[in-house]
Design an enzyme around this catalytic site. Structure first.
Site, PDB file in Angstrom:
ATOM      1  CB  CYS A 116       2.966   8.985  -5.759  1.00 14.80           C
ATOM      2  SG  CYS A 116       3.906   7.583  -4.839  1.00 14.80           S
ATOM      3  CG  HIS A 257       3.609  12.184  -3.141  1.00 22.10           C
ATOM      4  ND1 HIS A 257       2.865  11.689  -2.849  1.00 22.10           N
ATOM      5  CD2 HIS A 257       5.379  11.080  -3.635  1.00 22.10           C
ATOM      6  CE1 HIS A 257       3.439  10.123  -2.844  1.00 22.10           C
ATOM      7  NE2 HIS A 257       4.992  10.049  -3.282  1.00 22.10           N
ATOM      8  CG  ASN A 287       5.694   7.306  -0.620  1.00 25.26           C
ATOM      9  OD1 ASN A 287       4.768   7.475  -1.116  1.00 25.26           O
ATOM     10  ND2 ASN A 287       6.315   7.518  -1.422  1.00 25.26           N
TER      11      ASN A 287
END
Ligand code: ACO
Length: 330
Positions: A116, A257, A287
Site C-alpha cells: 500500500c 492511504h 482499500n
C-alpha cells in the site's frame, strides 16, 4: 541557473463500474453493513469486470493523467507501476501498460512492490530519476485488482479491499519552491508475517494442495496491523514535517492511504489536525492498496481541494511493513 524541481504535471484515476455494497457482501459472508461501516468506514468498493486486469485499469488512469498534463504517450521515457496484483508474475505489468498505451520502446518500464506504500515509493523513485536529468517525463501508476487475491470466504479480509487505479505524470519546473519538497520512506521487515500471501512464490510454489488450502490469498493479522499502522503513519508524518520545518497546521490537505476510517481518525487526533484537512474516500472504494493515494489525489485535485501554493502531505503504510510520507507544494 536554478536547479529544476520535480513536479506532478497531471493526475488521473479509474475505478471499475461494478459497485459491491456491504449489503450485497453480507449475503455471501457472515457480516453486516453495520459491522463493516463501524469498524472500517467502508460502505462499498469497486470490483473489476471479468477479464479486466490491473494493466487495463492502470492504462485508463494513465491516459487521464497524460491528458491532464497535456502530454502524449510518446513524451514518456519512464513508466513505473506500483502493484501487488500484477497481471502475471512475469513480465512486468509496466511493460503491458507500455504496449497498451504505445509508450516508446526507448523508455524504462518496471514494476515496484511496496504494497500500500507502493505509490509513494514509485513517486520518490520517479522524482529521483527525473530529477537526475536522465529522464524527462515519468508516468507513475498505482493499480490493483485486489478482488483477485482476497479469499471471498474470509470475512476478516474480503470486506476491506477493492479494485482501481490512479496515475500521475512527473516532470520538472524551474519555478522554485514547487513540486515534491520532501519524501521519507521506510520499512519494518520484522513485521512481514502480519500481512502476506504465503503461497505461490519461491518459498512455497503453487501446488494443488496449496491452492486448496487458499495459501495464495491475503492473510492478515488485522488488530496488530491497525496498531502498527497508526504508529508508523504518525511517525512518518511527524518526521517529514520536522525535517522541512513545517507545523501540521501549515498542511492544507493530508492524503492518507485509505485503509480504514478509524486509522485516519487516529492520525488526525495524533497530529491535532481536524478531519476536514484529511481527504477520505475509503467509504466508496475500500482499500485499493497502491492505487489508494493516486485515486484520492486525483479526486482531491478535480474537486478543488488542492489549490496553487497549497502544501499536501501524503502518508501511507502497507505490507512489509512499509511506510512513507511525501510533501508536495502545488
Ligand atoms: N463481519 C463481522 N464480524 C467480523 C468480521 C466481519 N467482516 N471480521 C471479523 N469479525 C469478528 C471477529 O471474528 C471478531 O469476533 P470475536 O470477537 O467473536 O472473535 C470480532 O469481529 C472483532 O474482530 P477484530 O479483528 O477484533 O475487529 P477490529 O475492531 O480489530 O477490526 C479490522 C478489524 C477492521 C480488520 C481492523 O483490525 C483493521 O482495519 N485493521 C487494519 C487492516 C488493514 O488496514 N489492512 C491493510 C493493510 S495495508 C496493505 O498493504 C494491504
Amino acid at each position: 541557473m536554478p536547479t529544476p524541481s520535480t513536479v506532478i504535471l497531471g493526475t488521473g484515476a479509474y475505478t471499475p463500474e461494478r459497485i459491491l455494497t456491504n449489503a450485497e457482501l453480507s449475503k455471501t459472508v457472515d457480516t453486516s453493513d453495520d459491522w463493516i461501516r463501524t469498524r472500517s468506514g467502508i460502505r462499498e468498493r469497486r470490483i473489476a469486470a471479468a477479464g479486466e486486469a490491473t494493466s487495463d485499469m492502470g492504462t485508463h488512469a494513465a491516459r487521464r493523467a497524460l491528458e491532464d498534463a497535456g502530454l502524449k504517450p510518446a513524451d514518456i521515457d519512464l513508466l513505473i507501476v506500483a502493484t501487488v496484483t500484477p497481471d502475471v508474475p512475469m513480465p512486468a505489468t509496466a511493460c503491458i501498460v507500455q504496449q497498451k498505451l504505445g509508450i516508446p520502446t526507448t523508455s524504462a518500464c518496471f514494476d515496484l512492490n511496496a504494497a500500500c506504500t507502493g505509490f509513494l515509493y514509485a513517486l520518490d523513485t520517479a522524482c529521483a530519476m527525473v530529477g537526475s536529468g536522465r529522464y524527462r517525463y515519468a508516468l507513475v501508476i498505482g493499480a490493483e485488482k485486489l478482488s483477485a487475491i482476497v479469499d471471498w470466504k474470509d470475512r476478516t479480509t474480503c470486506v476491506l479491499f477493492g479494485d482501481g487505479a490512479g496515475a500521475v505524470v512527473v516532470g520538472t519546473t524551474l519555478e522554485s519552491g514547487r513540486g515534491l519538497i520532501g519524501s521519507k520512506l521506510g520499512a519494518a521487515g520484522e513485521s512481514v508475517d502480519l500481512l502476506c500471501i504465503p503461497g505461490g512464490g519461491s518459498t512455497a510454489p503453487a501446488t494443488t494442495a496449496s491452492i486448496a488450502a487458499g495459501s495464495h490469498f491475503i492473510k492478515m493479522k488485522g488488530k496488530e496491523i491497525f496498531k502498527l499502522a497508526v504508529r508508523v503513519m504518525d511517525e512518518a508524518a511527524r518526521d517529514i514535517l520536522e525535517q522541512h520545518q513545517l507545523r501540521a497546521d501549515q498542511i492544507s490537505l493530508v492524503i492518507p492511504h485509505q485503509a480504514n476510517l478509524r486509522i485516519i481518525e487516529a492520525i488526525s487526533q495524533y497530529l491535532e489536525l481536524p478531519m476536514n484537512r484529511f481527504f477520505v474516500n475509503v467509504d466508496r472504494y475500500g482499500n485499493t492498496s497502491a492505487a489508494s493515494i493516486p485515486i484520492a489525489l486525483d479526486e482531491a485535485r478535480r474537486t478543488g481541494r488542492i489549490k496553487s501554493g497549497d502544501v499536501t502531505l501524503l502518508v501511507a503504510f502497507g505490507a512489509g511493513l512499509t511506510y512513507g510520507s511525501a510533501l508536495i507544494r502545488w
